[in-house]
Design a protein around this motif. Structure first.
Motif, PDB file in Angstrom:
ATOM      1  N   VAL A 229       5.468  -4.053  -0.335  1.00 45.86           N
ATOM      2  CA  VAL A 229       3.077  -4.114  -0.701  1.00 45.86           C
ATOM      3  C   VAL A 229       2.737  -3.987  -1.958  1.00 45.86           C
ATOM      4  CG1 VAL A 229       1.463  -2.568  -0.408  1.00 45.86           C
ATOM      5  CG2 VAL A 229       3.411  -1.886   0.865  1.00 45.86           C
ATOM      6  N   HIS A 230       1.949  -5.639  -2.072  1.00 46.12           N
ATOM      7  CA  HIS A 230       1.414  -6.471  -3.609  1.00 46.12           C
ATOM      8  C   HIS A 230      -0.177  -4.366  -3.795  1.00 46.12           C
ATOM      9  CE1 HIS A 230      -0.762  -8.239  -6.510  1.00 46.12           C
ATOM     10  NE2 HIS A 230       0.079  -8.564  -6.370  1.00 46.12           N
ATOM     11  N   ILE A 231       0.148  -4.024  -5.119  1.00 46.20           N
ATOM     12  CA  ILE A 231      -0.661  -3.405  -5.893  1.00 46.20           C
ATOM     13  C   ILE A 231      -2.063  -3.454  -5.336  1.00 46.20           C
ATOM     14  CG2 ILE A 231      -1.594  -5.244  -8.374  1.00 46.20           C
ATOM     15  CD1 ILE A 231      -1.001  -2.287  -9.575  1.00 46.20           C
ATOM     16  N   SER A 232      -2.671  -5.473  -5.485  1.00 44.77           N
ATOM     17  CA  SER A 232      -4.026  -5.425  -4.350  1.00 44.77           C
ATOM     18  C   SER A 232      -4.341  -4.559  -2.665  1.00 44.77           C
ATOM     19  CB  SER A 232      -4.322  -6.865  -5.049  1.00 44.77           C
ATOM     20  OG  SER A 232      -3.416  -7.510  -3.778  1.00 44.77           O
ATOM     21  N   GLU A 233      -2.854  -4.462  -1.928  1.00 42.05           N
ATOM     22  CA  GLU A 233      -2.871  -3.575  -1.213  1.00 42.05           C
ATOM     23  C   GLU A 233      -2.767  -1.947  -0.532  1.00 42.05           C
ATOM     24  OE1 GLU A 233      -4.263  -5.499   1.717  1.00 42.05           O
ATOM     25  OE2 GLU A 233      -4.705  -7.390   0.430  1.00 42.05           O
ATOM     26  N   ILE A 234      -2.253  -1.570  -1.885  1.00 39.30           N
ATOM     27  CA  ILE A 234      -1.997  -0.110  -1.946  1.00 39.30           C
ATOM     28  C   ILE A 234      -3.179   0.511  -1.390  1.00 39.30           C
ATOM     29  CG2 ILE A 234      -1.210   1.960  -3.340  1.00 39.30           C
ATOM     30  CD1 ILE A 234       0.995  -0.203  -3.041  1.00 39.30           C
ATOM     31  N   ALA A 235      -4.300   0.664  -1.888  1.00 35.05           N
ATOM     32  CA  ALA A 235      -5.608   0.843  -1.289  1.00 35.05           C
ATOM     33  C   ALA A 235      -6.944   0.607  -1.743  1.00 35.05           C
ATOM     34  CB  ALA A 235      -6.074   2.110  -2.658  1.00 35.05           C
ATOM     35  N   SER A 236      -8.102   1.477  -0.761  1.00 35.33           N
ATOM     36  CA  SER A 236      -8.464   0.238  -0.588  1.00 35.33           C
ATOM     37  C   SER A 236      -9.277   0.301  -1.683  1.00 35.33           C
ATOM     38  CB  SER A 236      -9.618   0.656   0.477  1.00 35.33           C
ATOM     39  OG  SER A 236      -9.997   1.835   0.523  1.00 35.33           O
ATOM     40  N   SER A 237      -9.455   1.078  -3.195  1.00 34.49           N
ATOM     41  CA  SER A 237     -10.069   1.494  -4.139  1.00 34.49           C
ATOM     42  C   SER A 237      -8.962   0.697  -5.345  1.00 34.49           C
ATOM     43  CB  SER A 237     -10.035   2.726  -4.788  1.00 34.49           C
ATOM     44  OG  SER A 237      -8.955   3.537  -4.883  1.00 34.49           O
TER      45      SER A 237
END
Length: 150
Positions: free
Chosen positions: A33-41
């Motif tokens: 999971v890339h850092i940009s896909e961890i959370a919506s914020s």
């Protein structure tokens, strides 16, 4: 069972790096999971959102020809989970300090005169810093003082 783009699975976080998290999936598969896909914020520190050993719901967003699996936690979230995440972030957000760095009293506890005095002090310090910076710039190299004559 081969993984397909769009599949939503449960997995276990096995490792965290500065660019993403590795997740073990069912059937001995794994993905990242890339850092940009961890959370919506915005995610600055992955460890603020997940930890090694956490069970996470992920969506398969890509499988390349080498078999590397790209995953997303945020795309696997429901609208309700996204709203809960935003509320949690708002509650944990620190309140800004009016006097940046001075923790003696909160601005609500200060009288108007005390606030004005602190404002004046901070302003004078900033003006002095600017003056020092300008003085050092003016004392630098210039064409006229280089000693060359035309």
């Amino acid at each position: 069972m081969p993984l397909n783009v769009g599949d939503i699975l449960n997995g276990t976080v096995t490792g965290i790096t500065n660019f993403g998290a590795f997740v073990d999936l069912p059937d001995k598969e794994s993905g990242m999971v890339h850092i940009s896909e961890i959370a919506s914020s915005f995610v600055k520190e992955i460890s603020d959102f997940i930890a090694v050993g956490d069970e996470v719901k992920v969506k398969v967003i890509g499988v390349d020809e080498k078999g590397k699996v790209a995953l997303s936690i945020k795309q696997a979230m429901t609208k309700e989970e996204i709203e809960n995440e935003k509320e949690k972030k708002k509650k944990n957000k620190p309140k800004p300090n009016v006097w940046q760095g001075q923790r003696a009293k909160k601005s609500e506890d200060l009288s108007f005169e005390e606030m004005m005095s602190k404002f004046k002090q901070v302003s004078e310090e900033k003006i002095a810093q600017l003056k020092r910076a300008n003085e050092t710039k003016q004392g630098g190299y210039s064409k006229r003082s280089s000693g060359r004559r035309k």
